[in-house]
Design an enzyme around this catalytic site. Structure first.
Site, PDB file in Angstrom:
ATOM      1  N   TRP A  31       0.858  -1.199   0.000  1.00  0.00           N
ATOM      2  CA  TRP A  31       0.000   0.000   0.000  1.00  0.00           C
ATOM      3  C   TRP A  31       0.888   1.241   0.000  1.00  0.00           C
ATOM      4  O   TRP A  31       1.839   1.318   0.791  1.00  0.00           O
ATOM      5  CB  TRP A  31      -0.884  -0.048   1.250  1.00  0.00           C
ATOM      6  CG  TRP A  31      -1.845   1.084   1.402  1.00  0.00           C
ATOM      7  CD1 TRP A  31      -2.661   1.595   0.439  1.00  0.00           C
ATOM      8  CD2 TRP A  31      -2.100   1.837   2.605  1.00  0.00           C
ATOM      9  NE1 TRP A  31      -3.414   2.616   0.964  1.00  0.00           N
ATOM     10  CE2 TRP A  31      -3.093   2.790   2.288  1.00  0.00           C
ATOM     11  CE3 TRP A  31      -1.607   1.799   3.904  1.00  0.00           C
ATOM     12  CZ2 TRP A  31      -3.593   3.696   3.218  1.00  0.00           C
ATOM     13  CZ3 TRP A  31      -2.109   2.691   4.838  1.00  0.00           C
ATOM     14  CH2 TRP A  31      -3.087   3.626   4.492  1.00  0.00           C
TER      15      TRP A  31
ATOM     16  N   ASP B  87      -1.268  -5.990   8.778  1.00  0.00           N
ATOM     17  CA  ASP B  87      -2.263  -5.004   8.361  1.00  0.00           C
ATOM     18  C   ASP B  87      -3.456  -5.791   7.813  1.00  0.00           C
ATOM     19  O   ASP B  87      -3.332  -6.538   6.838  1.00  0.00           O
ATOM     20  CB  ASP B  87      -1.652  -4.097   7.275  1.00  0.00           C
ATOM     21  CG  ASP B  87      -2.557  -2.911   6.982  1.00  0.00           C
ATOM     22  OD1 ASP B  87      -3.697  -2.888   7.478  1.00  0.00           O
ATOM     23  OD2 ASP B  87      -2.122  -2.011   6.233  1.00  0.00           O
TER      24      ASP B  87
ATOM     25  N   LYS C  19     -13.853  -1.063   4.737  1.00  0.00           N
ATOM     26  CA  LYS C  19     -14.358  -1.813   3.579  1.00  0.00           C
ATOM     27  C   LYS C  19     -15.444  -2.816   3.974  1.00  0.00           C
ATOM     28  O   LYS C  19     -16.484  -2.874   3.335  1.00  0.00           O
ATOM     29  CB  LYS C  19     -13.230  -2.568   2.870  1.00  0.00           C
ATOM     30  CG  LYS C  19     -11.871  -1.931   2.938  1.00  0.00           C
ATOM     31  CD  LYS C  19     -11.682  -0.800   1.971  1.00  0.00           C
ATOM     32  CE  LYS C  19     -10.406  -0.058   2.320  1.00  0.00           C
ATOM     33  NZ  LYS C  19      -9.908   0.835   1.338  1.00  0.00           N
TER      34      LYS C  19
HETATM   35  C1  LMR Z   1      -6.647   2.162  -0.971  1.00  0.00           C
HETATM   36  O1  LMR Z   1      -5.615   1.505  -0.915  1.00  0.00           O
HETATM   37  O2  LMR Z   1      -7.105   2.634  -2.030  1.00  0.00           O
HETATM   38  C2  LMR Z   1      -7.450   2.386   0.278  1.00  0.00           C
HETATM   39  O3  LMR Z   1      -6.861   1.722   1.345  1.00  0.00           O
HETATM   40  C3  LMR Z   1      -7.736   3.805   0.568  1.00  0.00           C
HETATM   41  C4  LMR Z   1      -6.544   4.585   1.004  1.00  0.00           C
HETATM   42  O4  LMR Z   1      -6.608   5.203   2.079  1.00  0.00           O
HETATM   43  O5  LMR Z   1      -5.528   4.616   0.304  1.00  0.00           O
END
Ligand code: LMR
Length: 396
Positions: free
Chosen positions: A130, A211, A246
């Protein structure tokens, strides 16, 4: 003073939605941020959530502060959701939970807790991961480094290199893993790989941080927690950052949790006391509404069933769109193979599109995708899929 500032770059995920909103093209498609859309391109509120809100409206008697660690019943329910109803760790009180402002603040609270009490650490995050992970830990003063996760040649999990790297991580470092529906690749460890990695971390004294933001969006609520439960049973200490954005669709309520598992009740209580210091000096105590919704739903068998059914329908629509996308790309008889997308789980698909192709999709077709080539499959509808497929074909 302010004239000396450099302008920060836009956020790689949320910044795209800002660009999307400014785009005048009526046909624009936003597949960037991980937010569920129904086939009409709306992000609906779960019926179970609406019903819970009505109950809360009737019953709520005060707006006084929550405790620093949040709503106690919510924390208790979260533990059971993550670790299971018959969880020995819960009975032994080897786990403690605080409510957080979404999954992001769970990560940041953990990062600050770590630095305050143990100094600057090295955090190993998957490559890719992420977009926000590295920055959260760097902002808290930690060193961030990556371990291999994805093999772009075979478009699959790079298990061999992952394991090899884990064996080389020094004791005392932290390794971040995704509980399920890995963001952005959609590729998860299987049961035996969770066993193996947790044994390595245990043997080497590496601290695991999981996570867990997509429980219920992969194989099912219980199935998605298998890896985390294996880890929890195989290591003495574990931190889990949880998000309700989510699986309850509570994005803007900012509701999450940080779970601390330790060797005994006393150690966990000490850790919780330090985590509370981090929260108190940051936002003092969490907002109440999201936690009350979750507590109301999880306390009521009928509402819980309704929520689960809605979650499963949402999941099924994402799966259907994933299959349809691959089917439609296949029909075009391209040289490029997209069947790897079918092996991915959860909200995202790691398409294999290059940065240049992603840029062309945005500039020429008003289709917004994260630079890594990650698509939010939940943003695909039967109305926009043909336009998306045609555009992909034009840029590859
Ligand atoms: C994403 O990865 O799109 C989501 O987890 C929203 C975010 O906060 O980035």
């Amino acid at each position: 003073m302010l004239e000396k500032l450099q302008k920060a770059p836009i956020d790689p995920i949320l910044g795209l939605t800002e660009l999307f909103q400014r785009d005048p093209n009526q046909q624009k498609i936003n597949l960037s941020v991980g937010v569920y859309k129904d086939n009409l391109n709306n992000t609906p509120i779960f019926n179970a959530v609406k019903k819970a809100e009505r109950i809360i409206l009737e019953k709520e008697k005060t707006k006084t502060y929550l405790p620093i660690s949040g709503l106690p019943e919510f924390c208790e329910k979260t533990q059971r959701l993550v670790l299971g109803e018959n969880c020995k760790i819960c009975e032994e009180e080897r786990v403690g939970t605080v409510q957080t402002v979404g999954g992001t603040s769970a990560l940041r609270i953990f990062a600050d807790f770590l630095r305050n009490n143990f100094g600057h650490k090295r955090i190993w995050i998957p490559d890719p991961t992420w977009e926000n992970h590295a920055k959260i830990f760097q902002m808290a003063g930690h060193e961030v480094t990556t371990y291999p996760y994805y093999d772009s040649l075979t478009q699959s999990l790079n298990w061999y290199s992952l394991k090899l790297t884990a064996e080389k991580i020094p004791s005392g470092d932290v390794m971040l893993l995704h509980g399920c529906c890995h963001n952005p690749t959609g590729l998860d460890l299987d049961k035996s790989q969770w066993e193996e990695i947790s044994n390595i971390l245990n043997r080497k004294g590496i601290l695991p941080l999981v996570d867990f933001a997509y429980q219920g969006l992969g194989d099912g609520l219980e199935e998605d927690a298998i890896g985390i439960r294996i880890m929890a049973n195989n290591v003495p200490e574990l931190f889990i950052c949880y998000s309700f954005s989510k699986n309850f669709g509570l994005y803007n309520e900012r509701c999450g949790a940080l779970l601390t598992i330790g060797e005994n009740k006393e150690f966990v209580q000490k850790a919780l006391s330090q985590i509370k210091v981090v929260i108190r000096t940051n936002y003092s105590n969490p907002p109440s509404h999201g936690a009350q919704i979750i507590n109301t739903i999880l306390s009521d068998e009928v509402l819980k069933i309704e929520w689960l059914e809605e979650l499963n329908r949402m999941c099924q629509r994402i799966k259907d769109m994933r299959c349809l996308l691959v089917e439609k790309l296949k029909e075009k008889d391209l040289n490029k193979d997209f069947t790897h997308i079918l092996k991915q789980k959860g909200m995202f698909s790691y398409t294999g599109l290059s940065k240049e192709q992603v840029k062309r999709l945005r500039e020429e077709f008003s289709i917004y995708i994260v630079e890594s080539g990650r698509i939010n499959v939940a943003g695909i509808t039967t109305q926009n899929i043909d336009r998306l497929v045609d555009a992909i074909i034009k840029v590859i």
